[in-house]
Design a protein around this motif. Structure first.
Motif, short mmCIF file in Angstrom:
data_model
loop_
_atom_site.label_atom_id
_atom_site.label_comp_id
_atom_site.label_asym_id
_atom_site.label_seq_id
_atom_site.Cartn_x
_atom_site.Cartn_y
_atom_site.Cartn_z
N LEU A 17 13.19 -2.72 -8.05
CA LEU A 17 12.77 -1.33 -7.88
C LEU A 17 11.39 -1.30 -7.23
N PHE A 18 11.32 -0.76 -6.04
CA PHE A 18 10.04 -0.57 -5.37
C PHE A 18 9.55 0.85 -5.58
N ALA A 19 10.45 1.77 -5.86
CA ALA A 19 10.07 3.16 -6.08
C ALA A 19 9.25 3.26 -7.37
N THR A 37 18.70 -9.25 -14.10
CA THR A 37 17.27 -8.94 -14.16
C THR A 37 16.96 -7.69 -13.36
N VAL A 38 16.15 -6.83 -13.95
CA VAL A 38 15.61 -5.66 -13.26
C VAL A 38 14.13 -5.93 -13.05
N VAL A 39 13.69 -5.90 -11.80
CA VAL A 39 12.29 -6.17 -11.47
C VAL A 39 11.63 -4.86 -11.04
N CYS A 40 10.57 -4.49 -11.72
CA CYS A 40 9.77 -3.32 -11.36
C CYS A 40 8.67 -3.85 -10.44
N ALA A 41 8.84 -3.67 -9.14
CA ALA A 41 8.01 -4.36 -8.16
C ALA A 41 6.85 -3.54 -7.60
N GLY A 42 6.67 -2.35 -8.09
CA GLY A 42 5.56 -1.55 -7.59
C GLY A 42 4.29 -1.80 -8.40
N ILE A 43 3.16 -1.49 -7.81
CA ILE A 43 1.89 -1.61 -8.52
C ILE A 43 1.77 -0.50 -9.55
N ALA A 66 2.32 -8.06 -11.44
CA ALA A 66 0.93 -7.62 -11.51
C ALA A 66 0.60 -6.80 -10.27
N ASN A 67 1.03 -7.27 -9.13
CA ASN A 67 0.85 -6.56 -7.87
C ASN A 67 1.64 -7.27 -6.80
N LEU A 68 1.91 -6.58 -5.76
CA LEU A 68 2.55 -7.18 -4.59
C LEU A 68 1.70 -6.85 -3.39
N THR A 69 1.24 -7.85 -2.72
CA THR A 69 0.40 -7.65 -1.54
C THR A 69 1.11 -8.20 -0.32
N ARG A 70 0.58 -7.90 0.83
CA ARG A 70 1.12 -8.46 2.07
C ARG A 70 1.11 -9.98 2.01
N ARG A 71 0.03 -10.54 1.45
CA ARG A 71 -0.05 -12.00 1.35
C ARG A 71 1.05 -12.56 0.45
#
Length: 116
Positions: A17-19, A37-43, A66-71
């Motif tokens: 989930l990115f939303a 698995t359900v991954v909550c991928a937003g900050i 914890a966070n998803l960055t471009r890196r």
């Protein structure tokens, strides 16, 4: 194909989930198979509403990041060829986002293959 509130044609191994919409977590749990698995991928995400235990039962997992960055994305893409991750990409014009999402929902199409 379908919206986020519609069940997939078959149980999923995982859902990402990115939303930032917490109400999608119970729907995603319903969509994953046992052990999925359900991954909550937003900050940031809104509160996750209460849901019945039965949709978490059978070793389903909810994870956050914890966070998803471009890196982070760049490091993942560098790692992907070293593990059995198989991806396909296709460029679409910027204004065709809904068409691209429809393609993702439908999944990979079978391609005719020539002689091996």
């Amino acid at each position: 194909m379908g919206g986020s509130g519609e069940a997939p044609p078959e149980p999923l191994d995982a859902a990402i989930l990115f939303a930032p919409a917490g109400e999608l977590v119970p729907a995603a749990l319903r969509a994953v198979d046992r052990g999925g698995t359900v991954v909550c991928a937003g900050i940031h995400m809104s509160d996750i509403p209460s849901f019945p235990y039965r949709i978490l039962w059978e070793e389903r997992v909810v994870r956050s990041v914890a966070n998803l960055t471009r890196r982070d994305g760049e490091e993942f893409l560098a790692l992907a060829p070293k593990v059995p991750v198989r991806t396909r990409g296709r460029e679409l014009p910027a204004l065709s986002g809904e068409r691209g999402l429809d393609r993702l929902r439908k999944g990979p199409r079978e391609r005719s293959r020539g002689p091996s």
